[in-house]
Write an enzyme that holds these catalytic residues in place. Structure first.
Site, short mmCIF file in Angstrom:
data_model
loop_
_atom_site.label_atom_id
_atom_site.label_comp_id
_atom_site.label_asym_id
_atom_site.label_seq_id
_atom_site.Cartn_x
_atom_site.Cartn_y
_atom_site.Cartn_z
N HIS A 176 -88.51 36.17 65.54
CA HIS A 176 -87.67 34.98 65.64
C HIS A 176 -87.14 34.85 67.06
CE1 HIS A 176 -84.33 32.15 64.52
NE2 HIS A 176 -85.27 31.71 63.70
N HIS A 221 -75.56 33.07 57.97
CA HIS A 221 -76.05 32.11 58.94
C HIS A 221 -75.18 30.86 58.86
CE1 HIS A 221 -78.83 30.69 61.83
NE2 HIS A 221 -79.49 29.85 61.05
N ASP A 244 -87.24 25.13 61.33
CA ASP A 244 -88.23 26.11 61.78
C ASP A 244 -88.62 27.08 60.66
OD1 ASP A 244 -85.54 26.95 62.13
OD2 ASP A 244 -86.16 28.59 63.43
N HIS A 245 -88.02 26.92 59.48
CA HIS A 245 -88.36 27.79 58.37
C HIS A 245 -88.99 27.06 57.18
CE1 HIS A 245 -86.35 31.46 59.94
NE2 HIS A 245 -85.73 30.54 60.66
#
Length: 306
Positions: A270, A142, A66-67
């Site tokens: 986000h 993360h 998604d990035h």
């Protein structure tokens, strides 16, 4: 002089409810920086009338889809638009391979060069600088290697006070004033003090981007006092335990970081696809840090240099 953030995508793992994957465009004095490039980024650039070929630097925080899944489409579009200038891409280890593999198997030789810089996910580092701005990275926390980005304008020159300038001052003397220097004659006699003919420099502005990360106060020194902070807030407070397990943050956690870092304004985004209405995100965050806004696609956030 411009310092504007455009929100292109605001959702997390899946696009939902008209929200798209993470992507932002930062314009600093006509330097156009793309920050993350989720799926549909080039569509969003077109939708909001952003000129694709003005982008020379792309910063990818980490390699969750998604990035970055919009990156190859954007690279190919730039090729079709006959781009000639170099494109600088900053990303985690593996991104270069992802790009070159797709170019190889599509038998594509780009019209332009890609200059790739591998990020260090463990240490802060300077990534880019010129006479206007410097861009640096810093570690986030993360599930996979992930970096935040800090954009800081460099100190600006003093401004001429036109009301106090002598009528026949020379261009050479004006140049000295802009450099912050006093003016002397050929014999070394002081003619004008710089402070008497100038005004203080305009404000140097700053923006920090904190992509996917769990709550971690060790990032605070890297973002201390920035004018604008983007910090992910994937979940509402009721999902705090799940946020921790998935290395994400809640609304109040993002706001707490902003508060402790003494930033000017907080942008949260986000959003998890489980939420249709994101209004409660703003309510929860503002209870901790009042100057909070939602990342809303298509909206531009300007930082004045007053």
């Amino acid at each position: 002089m411009s310092f504007q953030l455009k929100i292109l995508g605001s959702n997390s793992a899946m696009p939902a409810y008209g929200r798209h994957h993470s992507a932002q465009l930062l314009n600093v004095q006509n330097h156009h920086f793309l920050i993350d490039c989720g799926e549909a980024t080039q569509i969003q650039l077109s939708r909001y009338k952003c000129k694709t070929l003005r982008i020379n630097h792309i910063f990818i925080s980490h390699l969750h889809g998604d990035h970055y899944l919009g990156l190859m489409g954007l690279i190919f579009t730039m090729h079709l638009l006959r781009r000639k200038s170099d494109l600088y891409i900053f990303g985690q280890k593996g991104l270069r391979e992802i790009i070159t593999t797709q170019l190889k198997y599509s038998d594509t030789i780009l019209n332009y060069n890609i200059r790739f810089k591998e990020l260090n996910p463990n240490e802060p580092e300077l990534l880019f600088e010129d006479n206007t701005i410097e861009v640096s990275s810093f570690p986030l926390f993360h599930r996979v290697p992930c970096c935040g980005f800090l954009f800081k304008e460099k100190s600006k020159p003093v401004r001429l006070n036109k009301d106090k300038l002598p009528q026949k001052i020379s261009l050479a003397h004006i140049g000295l004033l802009k450099k912050g220097e006093d003016i002397y004659d050929d014999q070394g006699k002081l003619l004008h003090r710089n402070k008497d003919l100038t005004l203080p420099p305009r404000k140097s502005r700053s923006y920090a981007y904190c992509s996917d990360t769990k709550y971690e106060e060790s990032i605070i020194p890297h973002i201390k006092g920035v004018d604008l902070l983007y910090h992910e807030a994937t979940f509402l407070n009721e999902r705090e335990m799940w946020a921790s397990q998935t290395f994400h943050s809640t609304t109040s956690q993002a706001a707490e970081i902003a508060k402790k870092a003494n930033v000017g304004q907080l942008v949260i985004g986000h959003y998890s696809a489980r939420y249709n209405d994101v209004t409660p995100f703003l309510t929860e965050a503002k209870a901790v840090f009042n100057n909070t806004i939602l990342a809303t696609e298509g909206e531009a956030i300007d930082i004045p240099d007053l």
